[in-house]
Design an enzyme around this catalytic site. Structure first.
Site, PDB file in Angstrom:
ATOM      1  CB  SER A  57      -0.903   0.030   1.234  1.00 25.77           C
ATOM      2  OG  SER A  57      -1.622  -1.167   1.350  1.00 25.77           O
TER       3      SER A  57
HETATM    4  N1  SAH Z   1      -0.681  -4.843   4.120  1.00 24.95           N
HETATM    5  C1  SAH Z   1       0.073  -5.100   2.925  1.00 24.95           C
HETATM    6  C2  SAH Z   1      -0.718  -4.771   1.669  1.00 24.95           C
HETATM    7  C3  SAH Z   1      -1.126  -6.034   1.055  1.00 24.95           C
HETATM    8  S1  SAH Z   1      -2.077  -6.012  -0.411  1.00 24.95           S
HETATM    9  C4  SAH Z   1       1.395  -4.373   2.924  1.00 24.95           C
HETATM   10  O1  SAH Z   1       1.628  -3.566   3.845  1.00 24.95           O
HETATM   11  O2  SAH Z   1       2.225  -4.648   2.066  1.00 24.95           O
HETATM   12  C5  SAH Z   1      -3.356  -7.141   0.089  1.00 24.95           C
HETATM   13  C6  SAH Z   1      -2.943  -8.553   0.367  1.00 24.95           C
HETATM   14  O3  SAH Z   1      -4.108  -9.259   0.758  1.00 24.95           O
HETATM   15  C7  SAH Z   1      -2.369  -9.306  -0.816  1.00 24.95           C
HETATM   16  O4  SAH Z   1      -1.086  -9.751  -0.502  1.00 24.95           O
HETATM   17  C8  SAH Z   1      -3.338 -10.468  -1.019  1.00 24.95           C
HETATM   18  O5  SAH Z   1      -2.702 -11.662  -1.412  1.00 24.95           O
HETATM   19  C9  SAH Z   1      -3.947 -10.597   0.368  1.00 24.95           C
HETATM   20  N2  SAH Z   1      -5.231 -11.295   0.459  1.00 24.95           N
HETATM   21  C10 SAH Z   1      -6.279 -11.246  -0.408  1.00 24.95           C
HETATM   22  N3  SAH Z   1      -7.274 -12.028   0.048  1.00 24.95           N
HETATM   23  C11 SAH Z   1      -6.865 -12.570   1.220  1.00 24.95           C
HETATM   24  C12 SAH Z   1      -7.453 -13.484   2.155  1.00 24.95           C
HETATM   25  N4  SAH Z   1      -8.690 -13.988   1.987  1.00 24.95           N
HETATM   26  N5  SAH Z   1      -6.742 -13.840   3.255  1.00 24.95           N
HETATM   27  C13 SAH Z   1      -5.483 -13.340   3.451  1.00 24.95           C
HETATM   28  N6  SAH Z   1      -4.879 -12.492   2.589  1.00 24.95           N
HETATM   29  C14 SAH Z   1      -5.554 -12.106   1.487  1.00 24.95           C
END
Ligand code: SAH
Length: 209
Positions: A57
């Site tokens: 993000s």
């Molecule tokens: N907080 C992260 C941003 C991640 S983007 C950072 O600081 O880098 C969102 C993430 O959510 C992705 O990696 C994606 O794979 C994950 N995601 C999507 N659906 C999910 C689920 N049902 N359970 C766990 N993770 C999930």
């Protein structure tokens, strides 16, 4: 921009507000959560690609969500969507005496995040579908989702403590708005924080399947 300049800019924009969130931003080096080729862009206020076709993000998004979460030092926090681990690292510094549980559905990213978070001893990374929460360690004081939800999954509400807060992007697959959910006297209160955003979609049982 370098780290100091980014923090200054986020403060000037009114997005970093509290001392504890600002301090966390000063303490956590964002380049440590990026693939080698992108480390030079760590302090641009923009989302960037990470393994598994996902994104880390933008700093302003992490700032806004961290402020709305209102984390206290000793709390138990659940994050859904570990990604790079950067948001979890920020929360780890806001809650140094607390425990952070974070769930990632893409196995490649679970490994990437575990490596990035090795020095953050109060963060525990799990592989699996976080749309059902993480019942093993419930209930939580705070829940943060960093993937776009069609609606807030019921299990998250059930795994939230009294006086707990959930901050999550809720809406369509390609655009959402930040929602704050609170549990007060056993009742669920939902507020639209009026902050449009674009997160990758939440997958799994309560996500976009
Ligand atoms: N907080 C992260 C941003 C991640 S983007 C950072 O600081 O880098 C969102 C993430 O959510 C992705 O990696 C994606 O794979 C994950 N995601 C999507 N659906 C999910 C689920 N049902 N359970 C766990 N993770 C999930």
């Amino acid at each position: 921009m370098d780290q100091k300049e980014l923090v200054k800019a986020l403060m000037a924009e009114g997005l970093l507000k509290s001392k504890r969130v600002t301090k966390a931003f000063e303490e956590v080096p964002r380049e440590e959560f990026l693939p080698d080729a992108l480390k030079g862009l760590a302090y641009s206020d923009t989302p960037l690609p990470i393994p598994g076709g996902q994104t880390i993000s933008a700093p302003h998004m992490v700032a806004v969500m961290s402020e709305y979460l209102e984390v206290n030092a000793g709390q138990k926090i659940l994050e859904i969507g570990t990604g790079s681990g950067y948001q979890a690292a920020i929360i780890s510094r806001i809650a140094p005496r607390g425990k952070i549980y974070t769930v990632e559905v893409v196995p490649e990213l679970t490994e990437f995040a575990k490596k990035n978070l090795a020095d953050y001893k109060n963060v525990h990374v799990f592989s699996g579908d976080g749309s059902i929460g993480l019942p093993e360690y419930a209930p939580y004081d705070r829940i943060i989702a960093t993937a776009g939800c069609p609606s807030i999954p019921k299990p998250w509400m059930d795994q939230l403590k009294e006086n707990g807060r959930i901050v999550a992007p809720v809406g369509g697959m390609y655009e959402q708005r930040l929602i704050l959910l609170e549990k007060k006297n056993g009742k669920i209160l939902e507020a639209d924080l009026n902050f449009p955003c674009v997160f990758v979609p939440l997958r799994g049982l309560y996500g976009w399947r």
